[in-house]
Design a protein around this motif. Sequence first.
Motif, PDB file in Angstrom:
ATOM      1  N   LEU A  61       0.745  -0.964   0.107  1.00 24.40           N
ATOM      2  CA  LEU A  61       0.523  -0.295  -0.216  1.00 24.40           C
ATOM      3  C   LEU A  61       1.296   1.268   0.568  1.00 24.40           C
ATOM      4  O   LEU A  61       0.276   1.849  -0.610  1.00 24.40           O
ATOM      5  N   GLN A  62       1.786   1.233   0.179  1.00 21.29           N
ATOM      6  CA  GLN A  62       2.421   2.300   0.861  1.00 21.29           C
ATOM      7  C   GLN A  62       3.099   2.733  -0.262  1.00 21.29           C
ATOM      8  O   GLN A  62       3.189   3.668  -0.914  1.00 21.29           O
ATOM      9  N   GLN A  63       3.738   1.816  -0.975  1.00 21.49           N
ATOM     10  CA  GLN A  63       4.349   1.714  -2.754  1.00 21.49           C
ATOM     11  C   GLN A  63       3.083   2.359  -3.571  1.00 21.49           C
ATOM     12  O   GLN A  63       3.643   2.918  -4.813  1.00 21.49           O
ATOM     13  N   VAL A  64       2.086   1.723  -3.741  1.00 18.15           N
ATOM     14  CA  VAL A  64       1.275   2.154  -4.527  1.00 18.15           C
ATOM     15  C   VAL A  64       0.485   3.732  -4.532  1.00 18.15           C
ATOM     16  O   VAL A  64       0.361   4.300  -4.987  1.00 18.15           O
ATOM     17  N   LEU A  65       0.286   4.401  -2.822  1.00 15.00           N
ATOM     18  CA  LEU A  65       0.413   5.722  -2.418  1.00 15.00           C
ATOM     19  C   LEU A  65       1.592   5.750  -2.989  1.00 15.00           C
ATOM     20  O   LEU A  65       1.007   7.582  -3.479  1.00 15.00           O
ATOM     21  N   LYS A  66       2.516   6.586  -2.644  1.00  9.75           N
ATOM     22  CA  LYS A  66       3.918   6.684  -2.903  1.00  9.75           C
ATOM     23  C   LYS A  66       3.628   6.926  -4.225  1.00  9.75           C
ATOM     24  O   LYS A  66       4.493   8.213  -4.693  1.00  9.75           O
ATOM     25  N   LYS A  67       3.502   5.955  -4.912  1.00 13.14           N
ATOM     26  CA  LYS A  67       3.602   5.872  -6.257  1.00 13.14           C
ATOM     27  C   LYS A  67       2.751   6.951  -7.357  1.00 13.14           C
ATOM     28  O   LYS A  67       3.086   7.849  -8.376  1.00 13.14           O
ATOM     29  N   LYS A  68       1.534   6.968  -6.346  1.00 16.43           N
ATOM     30  CA  LYS A  68       0.243   7.620  -7.134  1.00 16.43           C
ATOM     31  C   LYS A  68       1.136   9.356  -7.442  1.00 16.43           C
ATOM     32  O   LYS A  68       0.102   9.671  -7.879  1.00 16.43           O
ATOM     33  N   GLY A  69       1.362   9.521  -5.501  1.00 16.71           N
ATOM     34  CA  GLY A  69       1.343  10.665  -5.309  1.00 16.71           C
ATOM     35  C   GLY A  69       2.097  11.110  -6.178  1.00 16.71           C
ATOM     36  O   GLY A  69       2.418  11.897  -6.521  1.00 16.71           O
ATOM     37  N   GLU A  70       3.135  11.035  -6.174  1.00 20.10           N
ATOM     38  CA  GLU A  70       4.442  11.099  -7.598  1.00 20.10           C
ATOM     39  C   GLU A  70       4.186  12.033  -8.332  1.00 20.10           C
ATOM     40  O   GLU A  70       4.126  12.626  -8.767  1.00 20.10           O
ATOM     41  N   GLU A  71       2.505  10.751  -8.955  1.00 19.27           N
ATOM     42  CA  GLU A  71       2.567  10.719 -10.182  1.00 19.27           C
ATOM     43  C   GLU A  71       1.667  12.524 -10.713  1.00 19.27           C
ATOM     44  O   GLU A  71       1.895  13.294 -11.473  1.00 19.27           O
ATOM     45  N   ILE A  72       1.036  12.746  -8.962  1.00 18.44           N
ATOM     46  CA  ILE A  72      -0.122  13.864  -9.064  1.00 18.44           C
ATOM     47  C   ILE A  72       0.379  15.443  -8.582  1.00 18.44           C
ATOM     48  O   ILE A  72       0.791  15.832  -7.773  1.00 18.44           O
ATOM     49  N   ASN A  73       1.911  15.119  -8.165  1.00 20.09           N
ATOM     50  CA  ASN A  73       3.156  15.999  -7.278  1.00 20.09           C
ATOM     51  C   ASN A  73       2.252  15.782  -5.609  1.00 20.09           C
ATOM     52  O   ASN A  73       2.370  17.103  -5.283  1.00 20.09           O
ATOM     53  N   LEU A  74       2.282  14.967  -4.966  1.00 17.98           N
ATOM     54  CA  LEU A  74       1.507  15.143  -4.430  1.00 17.98           C
ATOM     55  C   LEU A  74       2.451  14.011  -3.032  1.00 17.98           C
ATOM     56  O   LEU A  74       3.658  12.752  -3.167  1.00 17.98           O
ATOM     57  N   GLU A  75       2.592  14.559  -2.214  1.00 14.67           N
ATOM     58  CA  GLU A  75       3.073  13.506  -0.722  1.00 14.67           C
ATOM     59  C   GLU A  75       2.599  12.910  -0.147  1.00 14.67           C
ATOM     60  O   GLU A  75       1.472  13.094   0.767  1.00 14.67           O
ATOM     61  N   ILE A  76       2.253  11.354  -0.468  1.00 14.04           N
ATOM     62  CA  ILE A  76       1.274  10.638   0.462  1.00 14.04           C
ATOM     63  C   ILE A  76       1.986   8.578   0.808  1.00 14.04           C
ATOM     64  O   ILE A  76       2.847   8.578   0.531  1.00 14.04           O
ATOM     65  N   LYS A  77       2.076   9.839   2.336  1.00 15.35           N
ATOM     66  CA  LYS A  77       2.883   7.979   3.201  1.00 15.35           C
ATOM     67  C   LYS A  77       1.569   6.986   4.072  1.00 15.35           C
ATOM     68  O   LYS A  77       0.510   7.609   4.304  1.00 15.35           O
ATOM     69  N   ALA A  78       1.730   6.586   3.828  1.00 15.60           N
ATOM     70  CA  ALA A  78       1.053   5.018   4.614  1.00 15.60           C
ATOM     71  C   ALA A  78       1.713   4.947   6.636  1.00 15.60           C
ATOM     72  O   ALA A  78       2.631   4.384   5.756  1.00 15.60           O
ATOM     73  N   GLN A  79       1.397   5.260   7.220  1.00 14.31           N
ATOM     74  CA  GLN A  79       2.482   4.828   7.688  1.00 14.31           C
ATOM     75  C   GLN A  79       1.962   4.284   8.938  1.00 14.31           C
ATOM     76  O   GLN A  79       0.552   4.228   9.757  1.00 14.31           O
ATOM     77  N   HIS A  80       1.764   2.424   9.906  1.00 13.99           N
ATOM     78  CA  HIS A  80       1.439   1.641  11.078  1.00 13.99           C
ATOM     79  C   HIS A  80       1.089   2.846  11.845  1.00 13.99           C
ATOM     80  O   HIS A  80       1.947   4.070  12.747  1.00 13.99           O
ATOM     81  N   GLU A  81      -0.276   2.658  12.406  1.00 19.96           N
ATOM     82  CA  GLU A  81      -0.244   3.737  13.609  1.00 19.96           C
ATOM     83  C   GLU A  81       0.468   4.096  14.598  1.00 19.96           C
ATOM     84  O   GLU A  81       1.030   5.156  15.282  1.00 19.96           O
ATOM     85  N   ASP A  82       1.400   3.010  15.280  1.00 21.26           N
ATOM     86  CA  ASP A  82       2.100   2.631  16.211  1.00 21.26           C
ATOM     87  C   ASP A  82       3.741   3.908  16.020  1.00 21.26           C
ATOM     88  O   ASP A  82       4.306   4.652  17.071  1.00 21.26           O
ATOM     89  N   ILE A  83       4.129   3.452  14.733  1.00 19.96           N
ATOM     90  CA  ILE A  83       5.303   4.534  14.087  1.00 19.96           C
ATOM     91  C   ILE A  83       4.908   6.028  13.923  1.00 19.96           C
ATOM     92  O   ILE A  83       5.674   6.817  14.375  1.00 19.96           O
TER      93      ILE A  83
END
Length: 90
Positions: A61-83
């Motif tokens: 999921l992190q990879q998919v969101l990061k790639k999609k974000g880069e395509e449209i110039n957004l920073e998208i991150k997904a992190q486990h709640e604890d991290i």
Amino acid sequence: MMKVVVTIVGEDRVGIIAMVSDILAKSQVNILNINQNIVDGFFNMVMIVDMANSTIRLTELQQVLKKKGEEINLEIKAQHEDIFRIMHRV
């Protein structure tokens, strides 16, 4: 329940929420909470999601969101709640 924090930051444009929601829905990731604001044209959103029944792993999921974000110039991150909590402790 496996809570994950998804953050999205970038210039505001039409369809950001729809795009991210679509990715999550296709992966069976449940959105629990959304908080968003737009300040001077900059979009900022935090989503709390549950990946307990998802069809992909967090790393994918992190990879998919990061790639999609880069395509449209957004920073998208997904992190486990604890991290996320450890990284944003004041």
